[in-house]
Design a protein around this motif. Structure first.
Motif, PDB file in Angstrom:
ATOM      1  N   GLY A 274      17.213 -19.866  46.915  1.00  0.00           N
ATOM      2  CA  GLY A 274      16.250 -18.925  46.381  1.00  0.00           C
ATOM      3  C   GLY A 274      16.944 -17.786  45.648  1.00  0.00           C
ATOM      4  O   GLY A 274      18.169 -17.757  45.544  1.00  0.00           O
ATOM      5  N   SER A 275      16.166 -16.823  45.160  1.00  0.00           N
ATOM      6  CA  SER A 275      16.730 -15.716  44.395  1.00  0.00           C
ATOM      7  C   SER A 275      17.653 -14.837  45.242  1.00  0.00           C
ATOM      8  O   SER A 275      18.505 -14.113  44.706  1.00  0.00           O
ATOM      9  CB  SER A 275      15.593 -14.859  43.817  1.00  0.00           C
ATOM     10  OG  SER A 275      14.766 -14.369  44.869  1.00  0.00           O
ATOM     11  N   ASP A 276      17.508 -14.904  46.578  1.00  0.00           N
ATOM     12  CA  ASP A 276      18.349 -14.115  47.466  1.00  0.00           C
ATOM     13  C   ASP A 276      19.643 -14.823  47.853  1.00  0.00           C
ATOM     14  O   ASP A 276      20.448 -14.299  48.618  1.00  0.00           O
ATOM     15  CB  ASP A 276      17.581 -13.748  48.733  1.00  0.00           C
ATOM     16  CG  ASP A 276      17.036 -14.971  49.471  1.00  0.00           C
ATOM     17  OD1 ASP A 276      17.253 -16.110  48.971  1.00  0.00           O
ATOM     18  OD2 ASP A 276      16.393 -14.799  50.516  1.00  0.00           O
ATOM     19  N   GLY A 277      19.843 -16.040  47.331  1.00  0.00           N
ATOM     20  CA  GLY A 277      21.056 -16.776  47.640  1.00  0.00           C
ATOM     21  C   GLY A 277      20.972 -17.574  48.932  1.00  0.00           C
ATOM     22  O   GLY A 277      21.946 -18.199  49.336  1.00  0.00           O
ATOM     23  N   LEU A 278      19.816 -17.590  49.582  1.00  0.00           N
ATOM     24  CA  LEU A 278      19.630 -18.353  50.805  1.00  0.00           C
ATOM     25  C   LEU A 278      18.893 -19.656  50.507  1.00  0.00           C
ATOM     26  O   LEU A 278      18.143 -19.736  49.524  1.00  0.00           O
ATOM     27  CB  LEU A 278      18.836 -17.540  51.819  1.00  0.00           C
ATOM     28  CG  LEU A 278      19.506 -16.271  52.372  1.00  0.00           C
ATOM     29  CD1 LEU A 278      18.528 -15.520  53.257  1.00  0.00           C
ATOM     30  CD2 LEU A 278      20.772 -16.626  53.141  1.00  0.00           C
ATOM     31  N   PRO A 279      19.085 -20.682  51.347  1.00  0.00           N
ATOM     32  CA  PRO A 279      18.352 -21.942  51.123  1.00  0.00           C
ATOM     33  C   PRO A 279      16.844 -21.708  51.111  1.00  0.00           C
ATOM     34  O   PRO A 279      16.319 -20.911  51.888  1.00  0.00           O
ATOM     35  CB  PRO A 279      18.758 -22.789  52.334  1.00  0.00           C
ATOM     36  CG  PRO A 279      20.088 -22.253  52.739  1.00  0.00           C
ATOM     37  CD  PRO A 279      20.016 -20.784  52.480  1.00  0.00           C
ATOM     38  N   LYS A 280      16.159 -22.370  50.205  1.00  0.00           N
ATOM     39  CA  LYS A 280      14.717 -22.212  50.090  1.00  0.00           C
ATOM     40  C   LYS A 280      14.009 -22.621  51.380  1.00  0.00           C
ATOM     41  O   LYS A 280      12.927 -22.117  51.705  1.00  0.00           O
ATOM     42  CB  LYS A 280      14.191 -23.035  48.916  1.00  0.00           C
ATOM     43  CG  LYS A 280      14.604 -22.492  47.560  1.00  0.00           C
ATOM     44  CD  LYS A 280      14.078 -23.357  46.437  1.00  0.00           C
ATOM     45  CE  LYS A 280      14.478 -22.805  45.060  1.00  0.00           C
ATOM     46  NZ  LYS A 280      14.017 -23.646  43.951  1.00  0.00           N
ATOM     47  N   THR A 281      14.631 -23.536  52.141  1.00  0.00           N
ATOM     48  CA  THR A 281      14.025 -23.981  53.394  1.00  0.00           C
ATOM     49  C   THR A 281      13.982 -22.849  54.425  1.00  0.00           C
ATOM     50  O   THR A 281      13.200 -22.885  55.358  1.00  0.00           O
ATOM     51  CB  THR A 281      14.801 -25.164  53.986  1.00  0.00           C
ATOM     52  OG1 THR A 281      16.190 -24.810  54.097  1.00  0.00           O
ATOM     53  CG2 THR A 281      14.654 -26.401  53.126  1.00  0.00           C
ATOM     54  N   LEU A 282      14.856 -21.825  54.239  1.00  0.00           N
ATOM     55  CA  LEU A 282      14.874 -20.703  55.181  1.00  0.00           C
ATOM     56  C   LEU A 282      13.994 -19.562  54.704  1.00  0.00           C
ATOM     57  O   LEU A 282      13.578 -18.722  55.497  1.00  0.00           O
ATOM     58  CB  LEU A 282      16.315 -20.188  55.345  1.00  0.00           C
ATOM     59  CG  LEU A 282      17.349 -21.181  55.866  1.00  0.00           C
ATOM     60  CD1 LEU A 282      18.702 -20.508  55.986  1.00  0.00           C
ATOM     61  CD2 LEU A 282      16.916 -21.736  57.217  1.00  0.00           C
ATOM     62  N   THR A 283      13.731 -19.511  53.395  1.00  0.00           N
ATOM     63  CA  THR A 283      12.944 -18.408  52.858  1.00  0.00           C
ATOM     64  C   THR A 283      11.489 -18.770  52.668  1.00  0.00           C
ATOM     65  O   THR A 283      10.635 -17.920  52.554  1.00  0.00           O
ATOM     66  CB  THR A 283      13.507 -17.961  51.497  1.00  0.00           C
ATOM     67  OG1 THR A 283      13.521 -19.099  50.612  1.00  0.00           O
ATOM     68  CG2 THR A 283      14.914 -17.431  51.646  1.00  0.00           C
TER      69      THR A 283
END
Length: 283
Positions: A274-283
């Motif tokens: 995602g835009s925050d650099g975290l996996p989309k599955t976590l966001t």
């Protein structure tokens, strides 16, 4: 504003026709024999990776299937990351040997992974140099050179195998008397014979695996009896799951995929982060 670099790419699965089993150097992942594989179509089987360079990051981090994975100092992942950073400048300078260099790096993460850098039919050269500089993969035929080649993947079990490939091949090198002999059907049978000759023996195939062998053998027997040629072949890696190969004449009776190309660059819409650099599955 700090500049962020991000890219997404996919890599295909390859199935070995002539297998490698055993390492002469476990740190550099140098094989005891050369191998040959076929790359499968990414429309059916692939892995997707998103890489992000962000000034806000304080350390290298890896998520595998949405789960945080440990990067052990001196381990395979750490080695690959270090080598990729080293190679970045060379790639920017249009290094003509970039594909070879990437193959050498991929090999240090997982031996057979170096073959997935190319489409079609790929050879991983055993090499003889102590530093592994001549042990790399290269394409020997493209995906369009054998257009009627298809593959059927039979997932017999998705359980974690009792003996890992890494542990199994080293045990074979140390204990199997058959291993000194050269190791697709015949190659697959010899590989599993060597596994059984290991001390203690390694049982990778199960009853369903052996039933698949019987089906392919009978399928070919009927074809030969009718005056035709063998239509299918099987191969098993270090596990119970089968890969069958056959020509287009068998497509109507078998579910299939086909020979495919090498890695592909994917668009931002397929990014795993995602835009925050975290996996989309976590966001």
């Amino acid at each position: 504003m700090p500049k962020i670099f991000q890219a997404t790419a996919s890599a295909p699965v390859n199935i070995a026709c002539i297998k490698y089993w055993g390492k002469r150097d476990t740190k550099l992942i140098l094989p005891t024999n050369s191998s040959l594989s076929v790359t499968l179509n990414q429309d059916h089987l692939r892995s997707t990776t998103t890489s992000r360079a962000d000034p806000s990051f304080t350390e290298d981090t890896l998520w595998l299937n949405g789960q945080l994975d440990e990067i052990k100092p001196g381990g395979r992942l750490a080695t690959c990351i270090s080598e990729m950073k080293r190679l970045r400048k060379e790639l920017e300078d249009a290094n003509p040997d970039a594909e070879k260099e990437l193959s050498l790096i991929a090999r240090q993460g997982s031996g057979s992974a170096c073959r997935s850098l190319f489409g079609g039919f790929v050879a991983w050269r055993e090499g003889i140099a102590a530093d592994g500089s001549d042990s790399f993969a290269e394409q020997i035929a493209s995906e369009v050179d054998w257009p009627d080649m298809h593959a059927l993947i039979c997932v017999v079990s998705d359980d974690k195998k009792g003996t890992s490939s890494t542990a199994g091949m080293q045990r074979t090198v140390e204990t199997s008397a058959l291993f000194s002999h050269p190791i697709t059907m015949k190659d697959s049978n010899q590989f599993h014979a060597v596994a059984l000759d290991t001390d203690p023996p390694i049982f990778y195939m199960n009853d369903v695996s052996r039933a698949i062998i019987t089906v392919v053998t009978e399928y070919n027997r009927v074809a030969l009896e009718k005056g035709g040629k063998r239509k299918a072949a099987y191969t098993f890696d270090a596990g119970p799951n089968a890969a069958k190969r056959f020509g287009t004449g068998a497509v109507k009776t078998l579910i299939h995929t086909c020979v495919g190309d090498g890695p592909r660059v994917r668009g931002d819409e397929e990014s795993l982060l995602g835009s925050d650099g975290l996996p989309k599955t976590l966001t």
